[in-house]
Design a protein around this motif. Structure first.
Motif, PDB file in Angstrom:
ATOM      1  N   THR A 166     -13.519  -9.605 -23.690  1.00 60.56           N
ATOM      2  CA  THR A 166     -13.068  -8.266 -23.332  1.00 60.56           C
ATOM      3  C   THR A 166     -14.018  -7.233 -23.921  1.00 60.56           C
ATOM      4  O   THR A 166     -14.315  -7.283 -25.132  1.00 60.56           O
ATOM      5  CB  THR A 166     -11.642  -7.995 -23.854  1.00 60.56           C
ATOM      6  N   GLU A 167     -14.505  -6.335 -23.086  1.00 59.25           N
ATOM      7  CA  GLU A 167     -15.364  -5.237 -23.516  1.00 59.25           C
ATOM      8  C   GLU A 167     -14.576  -3.935 -23.362  1.00 59.25           C
ATOM      9  O   GLU A 167     -14.296  -3.498 -22.245  1.00 59.25           O
ATOM     10  CB  GLU A 167     -16.648  -5.195 -22.685  1.00 59.25           C
ATOM     11  N   PHE A 168     -14.191  -3.330 -24.478  1.00 61.63           N
ATOM     12  CA  PHE A 168     -13.340  -2.152 -24.473  1.00 61.63           C
ATOM     13  C   PHE A 168     -14.159  -0.885 -24.207  1.00 61.63           C
ATOM     14  O   PHE A 168     -15.390  -0.850 -24.398  1.00 61.63           O
ATOM     15  CB  PHE A 168     -12.601  -2.031 -25.810  1.00 61.63           C
TER      16      PHE A 168
ATOM     17  N   SER B 117     -15.890  -5.320 -28.628  1.00 50.05           N
ATOM     18  CA  SER B 117     -15.889  -6.511 -27.781  1.00 50.05           C
ATOM     19  C   SER B 117     -15.147  -7.618 -28.504  1.00 50.05           C
ATOM     20  O   SER B 117     -15.274  -7.767 -29.729  1.00 50.05           O
ATOM     21  CB  SER B 117     -17.312  -6.951 -27.461  1.00 50.05           C
TER      22      SER B 117
ATOM     23  N   ARG C   8     -13.431  -7.325 -18.394  1.00 51.88           N
ATOM     24  CA  ARG C   8     -12.735  -8.441 -19.017  1.00 51.88           C
ATOM     25  C   ARG C   8     -13.025  -9.691 -18.188  1.00 51.88           C
ATOM     26  O   ARG C   8     -12.699  -9.749 -17.003  1.00 51.88           O
ATOM     27  CB  ARG C   8     -11.229  -8.181 -19.103  1.00 51.88           C
TER      28      ARG C   8
ATOM     29  N   ARG D 212     -11.811 -16.028 -22.955  1.00 49.09           N
ATOM     30  CA  ARG D 212     -11.773 -14.657 -22.452  1.00 49.09           C
ATOM     31  C   ARG D 212     -12.648 -13.742 -23.303  1.00 49.09           C
ATOM     32  O   ARG D 212     -12.627 -13.809 -24.534  1.00 49.09           O
ATOM     33  CB  ARG D 212     -10.337 -14.140 -22.426  1.00 49.09           C
TER      34      ARG D 212
ATOM     35  N   ASP E 115       0.101  -6.179 -20.595  1.00 47.77           N
ATOM     36  CA  ASP E 115      -0.737  -6.525 -21.738  1.00 47.77           C
ATOM     37  C   ASP E 115       0.100  -6.345 -22.991  1.00 47.77           C
ATOM     38  O   ASP E 115       0.643  -5.259 -23.239  1.00 47.77           O
ATOM     39  CB  ASP E 115      -1.978  -5.636 -21.798  1.00 47.77           C
TER      40      ASP E 115
ATOM     41  N   SER F 287      -1.791 -11.437 -21.447  1.00 42.17           N
ATOM     42  CA  SER F 287      -1.780 -10.649 -20.212  1.00 42.17           C
ATOM     43  C   SER F 287      -1.114 -11.451 -19.108  1.00 42.17           C
ATOM     44  O   SER F 287      -1.320 -12.660 -18.987  1.00 42.17           O
ATOM     45  CB  SER F 287      -3.201 -10.255 -19.792  1.00 42.17           C
TER      46      SER F 287
ATOM     47  N   GLU G 166     -12.275  -8.465 -14.414  1.00 40.88           N
ATOM     48  CA  GLU G 166     -11.405  -7.295 -14.263  1.00 40.88           C
ATOM     49  C   GLU G 166     -12.087  -6.074 -14.871  1.00 40.88           C
ATOM     50  O   GLU G 166     -12.824  -6.186 -15.855  1.00 40.88           O
ATOM     51  CB  GLU G 166     -10.069  -7.492 -14.984  1.00 40.88           C
ATOM     52  N   ARG G 167     -11.771  -4.915 -14.288  1.00 43.53           N
ATOM     53  CA  ARG G 167     -12.225  -3.639 -14.853  1.00 43.53           C
ATOM     54  C   ARG G 167     -11.111  -2.621 -14.643  1.00 43.53           C
ATOM     55  O   ARG G 167     -10.648  -2.428 -13.514  1.00 43.53           O
ATOM     56  CB  ARG G 167     -13.510  -3.160 -14.179  1.00 43.53           C
TER      57      ARG G 167
ATOM     58  N   PHE H 258     -10.328  -1.026 -20.955  1.00 46.61           N
ATOM     59  CA  PHE H 258     -11.474  -1.934 -20.995  1.00 46.61           C
ATOM     60  C   PHE H 258     -12.387  -1.707 -19.793  1.00 46.61           C
ATOM     61  O   PHE H 258     -11.947  -1.450 -18.671  1.00 46.61           O
ATOM     62  CB  PHE H 258     -11.037  -3.398 -21.077  1.00 46.61           C
TER      63      PHE H 258
END
Length: 320
Positions: A219-221, A226, A189, A217, A298, A272, A179-180, A186
């Motif tokens: 996640t890169e914010f 991260s 993800r 999972r 979220d 989520s 996901e983006r 983020f």
């Protein structure tokens, strides 16, 4: 003497009569047999049963012959179905990885609320390959909106899910998802999961399956942080064919289907949930109109973002 002679004649007549063959049983009338044969020629089991039942009611004395004809037809039909099923299974097992895919492309507009309130364009593509034991599902979607040189909506989703049937009702699955959504905070993800699924309902009109398993999972914010977390996944897929023929306008007949899916990924910091419900109206064999509503949540969004987004989509879909 005369009396004895008469008695002898009577006895001889009785003995002679006992030696005569029994009267023949009337065969099934030719018009009736022709009608039954015509029904059998169609190969329609329901039609054959109906014709035989009518003939049995009309000619009860021929019930045994009619039952024999019906049993013979059912035996041949069962053998033909078994042979056809065996050929189909053999073809599926020998097919290459890039064969037997069914796909759908979708394009239209959306209305969003939540982290952005705007309208824009949406496009998606999905593909599915069903084999004897395996099923592969691919899905990709993009929602985009830009006005006055400023991007106000940019969301991408990609998902791959292979399933393996371990019984008629249970299967094991694997899932890889990307996901983006910069407006949710983020840049990327990633999620990977595997577990077991159950086909709760499987009829001609309604299908319902559920799945659950552990997940991982990353996640890169957008602020550079991260997070890597172990999570759990719960999923649901639902489809319901409301009616075979639905008249949308005076000139258009359509087949309507509604379906929904839900995926929830739960970890200790952020849960989520992605819910999607849609209604399809088939305009032709390949083209459909689709209305869908998605709800994305979220539980712990980044600073400056809200936790809930909704999208209402109006699209045209093309099956290929």
């Amino acid at each position: 003497m005369i009396a004895m002679s008469g008695l002898r004649v009577v006895m001889l007549a009785v003995l002679a009569g006992s030696a005569l063959p029994a009267p023949a049983i009337a065969a099934l009338p030719e018009p009736v047999r022709a009608m039954v044969d015509a029904a059998i020629a169609t190969g329609d089991e329901g039609k054959v049963r109906t014709v035989v039942e009518i003939a049995r009611t009309t000619y009860p004395g021929d019930a045994a012959e009619l039952d024999g004809i019906l049993k013979s037809f059912e035996t041949r039909l069962a053998a033909a179905k078994a042979e056809e099923a065996a050929k189909k299974e053999a073809a599926l097992r020998s097919a290459g990885m890039f064969r037997n895919w069914d796909g759908r492309g979708e394009f239209g507009g959306f209305r969003a609320t939540g982290n952005s309130a705007n309208t824009g364009i949406t496009a998606s593509v999905s593909a599915e390959r069903k084999g004897v034991d395996w099923r592969h599902k691919l899905y990709a979607r993009a929602d985009y909106q830009r006005a006055s040189g400023v991007t106000t909506r940019e969301q991408y989703l990609g998902r791959y899910e292979p399933n393996f049937n371990v019984s008629p009702d249970f299967y094991v699955y694997a899932l890889a998802q990307f996901e983006r959504d910069r407006f949710q905070g983020f840049d990327a993800r990633y999620a990977a999961s595997g577990g077991i699924g159950y086909q709760a309902l499987k009829t001609k009109d309604i299908q319902l399956s559920v799945k659950a398993g552990p997940a991982y999972r990353v996640t890169e914010f957008t602020d550079g942080r991260s997070e890597n977390r172990i999570a759990g996944l719960i999923g649901l897929d639902f489809a319901w064919s409301i009616t075979d023929r639905l008249k949308l306008t005076q000139a258009t007949n359509a087949v309507a289907e509604t379906g929904g899916s839900a995926i929830a990924i739960v970890d200790s910091r952020n849960t989520s949930i992605d819910l999607l419900t849609g209604l399809n109206a088939k305009i032709s064999d390949k083209l459909s109109a689709r209305f869908s509503y998605s709800w994305e949540y979220d539980s712990n969004p980044p600073a400056g973002a809200v936790g809930t987004d909704t999208l209402t989509r109006m699209t045209l879909t093309y099956d290929f």
